[in-house]
Motif scaffolding. Sequence first.
Motif, mmCIF file in Angstrom:
data_model
loop_
_atom_site.group_PDB
_atom_site.id
_atom_site.type_symbol
_atom_site.label_atom_id
_atom_site.label_comp_id
_atom_site.label_asym_id
_atom_site.label_seq_id
_atom_site.Cartn_x
_atom_site.Cartn_y
_atom_site.Cartn_z
ATOM 1 N N GLU A 147 69.076 10.894 21.883
ATOM 2 C CA GLU A 147 67.684 11.186 21.582
ATOM 3 C C GLU A 147 67.013 11.836 22.779
ATOM 4 O OE1 GLU A 147 65.943 7.343 20.905
ATOM 5 O OE2 GLU A 147 66.484 6.637 22.901
ATOM 6 N N GLN A 148 65.970 12.582 22.503
ATOM 7 C CA GLN A 148 65.150 13.163 23.557
ATOM 8 C C GLN A 148 63.690 13.021 23.157
ATOM 9 O OE1 GLN A 148 66.276 16.753 25.804
ATOM 10 N NE2 GLN A 148 64.464 17.693 24.889
ATOM 11 N N TYR A 149 62.888 12.474 24.070
ATOM 12 C CA TYR A 149 61.483 12.238 23.783
ATOM 13 C C TYR A 149 60.637 13.425 24.220
ATOM 14 C CZ TYR A 149 62.418 7.489 22.353
ATOM 15 O OH TYR A 149 62.877 6.397 21.660
ATOM 16 N N PRO A 150 59.519 13.669 23.545
ATOM 17 C CA PRO A 150 58.685 14.820 23.870
ATOM 18 C C PRO A 150 58.165 14.752 25.304
ATOM 19 C CG PRO A 150 57.539 13.330 22.355
ATOM 20 C CD PRO A 150 58.955 12.875 22.428
ATOM 21 N N GLY A 151 58.264 15.898 26.006
ATOM 22 C CA GLY A 151 57.784 15.958 27.377
ATOM 23 C C GLY A 151 58.684 15.261 28.372
ATOM 24 N N SER A 152 59.869 14.824 27.946
ATOM 25 C CA SER A 152 60.789 14.090 28.827
ATOM 26 C C SER A 152 62.208 14.558 28.566
ATOM 27 C CB SER A 152 60.666 12.580 28.578
ATOM 28 O OG SER A 152 61.523 11.846 29.429
ATOM 29 N N ALA A 153 62.486 15.810 28.924
ATOM 30 C CA ALA A 153 63.764 16.433 28.585
ATOM 31 C C ALA A 153 64.918 15.836 29.392
ATOM 32 C CB ALA A 153 63.695 17.937 28.827
ATOM 33 N N ALA A 200 63.396 5.759 26.190
ATOM 34 C CA ALA A 200 62.371 5.196 25.307
ATOM 35 C C ALA A 200 61.336 4.413 26.106
ATOM 36 C CB ALA A 200 63.016 4.300 24.255
ATOM 37 N N ARG A 201 61.781 3.628 27.078
ATOM 38 C CA ARG A 201 60.856 2.829 27.890
ATOM 39 C C ARG A 201 59.960 3.739 28.724
ATOM 40 N NH1 ARG A 201 60.694 -2.359 29.981
ATOM 41 N NH2 ARG A 201 58.907 -2.548 31.388
ATOM 42 N N ARG A 202 60.548 4.740 29.358
ATOM 43 C CA ARG A 202 59.741 5.647 30.177
ATOM 44 C C ARG A 202 58.674 6.332 29.336
ATOM 45 N NH1 ARG A 202 64.855 6.701 32.457
ATOM 46 N NH2 ARG A 202 65.135 8.511 31.096
ATOM 47 N N TRP A 203 59.071 6.814 28.156
ATOM 48 C CA TRP A 203 58.136 7.553 27.316
ATOM 49 C C TRP A 203 57.013 6.639 26.818
ATOM 50 C CZ3 TRP A 203 56.374 7.495 22.261
ATOM 51 C CH2 TRP A 203 55.662 8.634 21.861
ATOM 52 N N GLU A 206 54.560 5.929 29.533
ATOM 53 C CA GLU A 206 53.728 7.110 29.820
ATOM 54 C C GLU A 206 52.609 7.267 28.801
ATOM 55 O OE1 GLU A 206 56.601 10.196 29.841
ATOM 56 O OE2 GLU A 206 57.421 9.666 31.816
ATOM 57 N N GLN A 207 52.872 6.942 27.533
ATOM 58 C CA GLN A 207 51.824 7.059 26.515
ATOM 59 C C GLN A 207 50.685 6.068 26.794
ATOM 60 O OE1 GLN A 207 52.374 9.797 24.559
ATOM 61 N NE2 GLN A 207 54.123 9.712 25.958
ATOM 62 N N CYS A 208 51.049 4.864 27.198
ATOM 63 C CA CYS A 208 50.022 3.871 27.511
ATOM 64 C C CYS A 208 49.214 4.298 28.733
ATOM 65 C CB CYS A 208 50.668 2.505 27.756
ATOM 66 S SG CYS A 208 51.449 1.784 26.290
ATOM 67 N N ARG A 209 49.885 4.810 29.748
ATOM 68 C CA ARG A 209 49.173 5.250 30.952
ATOM 69 C C ARG A 209 48.247 6.420 30.652
ATOM 70 N NH1 ARG A 209 54.893 4.725 33.973
ATOM 71 N NH2 ARG A 209 54.828 2.447 34.285
ATOM 72 N N ALA A 210 48.705 7.322 29.777
ATOM 73 C CA ALA A 210 47.850 8.440 29.395
ATOM 74 C C ALA A 210 46.607 7.958 28.654
ATOM 75 C CB ALA A 210 48.628 9.424 28.527
#
Length: 293
Positions: A147-153, A200-203, A206-210
Amino acid sequence: MFELRRLRMLHELALRGSLAAVAEALAYSPSTISQQLTLLEREAGVPLIEPDGRGVRLTEHGRLLAAHAARALELDEQARGDLERLQPGAAPVRIAVMQTAAQAILARALTLLAMTAPTLRIEVAEVPPEEGLFELSARRFDLVIAEQYPGSARAHRADLDRETIGHDPIRIALPPGDGVGALVELAERAWVMEPRGTAARRWASEQCRAAGFEPDVRFEIADLTAQVRLITAGHAVGLLPDLVWAGAAPTARLVELPGAPTRELFTAARRSTSARTGILTVRAALRDAFASR
């Protein structure tokens, strides 16, 4: 003439860094690995490994031969792939699959393969994407679903060929009846997320921090089914991909994230084997299974 099996051991040592790790990966004892590398040194006529504390490391000659070993293994795979075109299904396809893909699309893909390639042997192991991609390079697997998360290639490696399966929406998952309508309202809530170090954890963090807060991650759980149970029981909130529901009705209340983000599901194969008939067939079945889920 170098023996390919010993070259593989040297290649594995370059990847894994220790004789014990190579032995575990190849199902040999560490003493057997050491003996075979000693024989390889005799064939090469130069030292290939040297002591490094309690372990070993490759010498300059060892690193050079390990690079040649990688190319030799690629040529071996290309030759086997050419032979397979004359007899499709002769070689198995070993697949590393992440949990949600195993739950949502694997069975359908295997059903399609049973119809289109009934003699093809498929071997599957559920493996986290990070581990699967590493083991793909180490030749434990022939194909990985990752898998690849948006903005986190993820880093693109020259030796790997990637192909998209499809895109999977990610939403806020809340207990049934929870009235929260936006991510920013969850700053004081308990969160469940995958372990540290995963994409998944990093992404998710990041959403919560944003949204202006650091998530209070009280539960670190890799199993998304267990995450769902915590959420639906009212103990946590989380960010979950749609595939976790495997086509069934969601048991949690789902709320859209800003921008309606999706993660990309893709398959990866070594370039030296990506043209194998079996791998092409499996990739097609996975795409069809995702599209028809």
